[in-house]
Design a protein around this motif. Structure first.
Motif, PDB file in Angstrom:
ATOM      1  N   SER A  68      -7.149  -7.969  -0.661  1.00 51.53           N
ATOM      2  CA  SER A  68      -7.182  -6.521  -0.832  1.00 51.53           C
ATOM      3  C   SER A  68      -7.616  -5.830   0.465  1.00 51.53           C
ATOM      4  CB  SER A  68      -8.131  -6.150  -1.957  1.00 51.53           C
ATOM      5  OG  SER A  68      -9.438  -6.516  -1.626  1.00 51.53           O
ATOM      6  N   TYR A  70      -7.150  -3.346   3.395  1.00 49.45           N
ATOM      7  CA  TYR A  70      -6.408  -2.102   3.565  1.00 49.45           C
ATOM      8  C   TYR A  70      -5.856  -2.011   4.983  1.00 49.45           C
ATOM      9  CZ  TYR A  70      -5.251   2.830   3.762  1.00 49.45           C
ATOM     10  OH  TYR A  70      -4.590   4.021   3.911  1.00 49.45           O
ATOM     11  N   ALA A  73      -2.248   3.842   7.484  1.00 44.94           N
ATOM     12  CA  ALA A  73      -0.927   4.379   7.843  1.00 44.94           C
ATOM     13  C   ALA A  73      -0.769   4.362   9.361  1.00 44.94           C
ATOM     14  CB  ALA A  73      -0.792   5.797   7.319  1.00 44.94           C
ATOM     15  N   VAL A  81       4.878   4.448   8.549  1.00 46.84           N
ATOM     16  CA  VAL A  81       4.613   3.411   7.538  1.00 46.84           C
ATOM     17  C   VAL A  81       3.323   3.796   6.820  1.00 46.84           C
ATOM     18  CG1 VAL A  81       4.176   0.964   7.157  1.00 46.84           C
ATOM     19  CG2 VAL A  81       5.681   1.686   9.030  1.00 46.84           C
ATOM     20  N   PRO A  82       3.409   4.098   5.507  1.00 47.92           N
ATOM     21  CA  PRO A  82       2.213   4.546   4.786  1.00 47.92           C
ATOM     22  C   PRO A  82       1.172   3.433   4.684  1.00 47.92           C
ATOM     23  CG  PRO A  82       4.071   4.282   3.276  1.00 47.92           C
ATOM     24  CD  PRO A  82       4.585   4.043   4.660  1.00 47.92           C
ATOM     25  N   GLY A  83      -0.068   3.834   4.421  1.00 51.48           N
ATOM     26  CA  GLY A  83      -1.140   2.861   4.235  1.00 51.48           C
ATOM     27  C   GLY A  83      -0.897   2.021   2.995  1.00 51.48           C
ATOM     28  N   ARG A  84      -1.431   0.788   3.024  1.00 54.63           N
ATOM     29  CA  ARG A  84      -1.201  -0.124   1.886  1.00 54.63           C
ATOM     30  C   ARG A  84      -2.281  -1.201   1.877  1.00 54.63           C
ATOM     31  NH1 ARG A  84       1.515  -1.220   6.249  1.00 54.63           N
ATOM     32  NH2 ARG A  84       1.771  -3.351   6.989  1.00 54.63           N
ATOM     33  N   TYR A  85      -2.324  -1.907   0.775  1.00 51.97           N
ATOM     34  CA  TYR A  85      -3.229  -3.062   0.644  1.00 51.97           C
ATOM     35  C   TYR A  85      -2.418  -4.347   0.814  1.00 51.97           C
ATOM     36  CZ  TYR A  85      -6.933  -0.114  -1.133  1.00 51.97           C
ATOM     37  OH  TYR A  85      -7.896   0.847  -1.258  1.00 51.97           O
ATOM     38  N   GLU A  86      -2.979  -5.288   1.515  1.00 51.79           N
ATOM     39  CA  GLU A  86      -2.300  -6.586   1.690  1.00 51.79           C
ATOM     40  C   GLU A  86      -3.136  -7.686   1.089  1.00 51.79           C
ATOM     41  OE1 GLU A  86      -1.602  -7.104   5.845  1.00 51.79           O
ATOM     42  OE2 GLU A  86       0.180  -5.872   5.784  1.00 51.79           O
TER      43      GLU A  86
END
Length: 86
Positions: A68, A70, A73, A81-86
């Motif tokens: 999880s 973060y 962006a 590219v928007p922010g996201r969880y990996e």
């Protein structure tokens, strides 16, 4: 939050309860005159040590779960590219 406070209160009171139980078993009373200053000091130091240990043990593993992380962006090759969880 309330669970943490209750755990810490229980850890703080444990040495005093144990000493009170020892007094009840040996002298049959919990009269304040039986509580020596040295015993109260030792109980207080043990209580602080238990609280510190409890905070370390119960709160040390409260990090983010694996997977999880973060990623904020960003712009890559002119594309947002928007922010996201990996």
């Amino acid at each position: 939050m309330i669970r943490t406070l209750l755990i810490e209160a229980a850890l703080f009171l444990t040495p005093f309860v144990i000493y009170g139980a020892i007094l009840m078993a040996t002298r049959g009373s919990l009269v304040p005159a039986n509580w020596s200053a040295r015993a109260v000091l030792v109980c207080a130091l043990a209580a602080v040590a238990l609280m510190a240990l409890g905070l370390f043990v119960f709160e040390a593993d409260k990090g983010a779960p694996p997977g999880s992380r973060y990623v904020p962006a960003q712009m890559k090759d002119g594309v947002f590219v928007p922010g996201r969880y990996e």
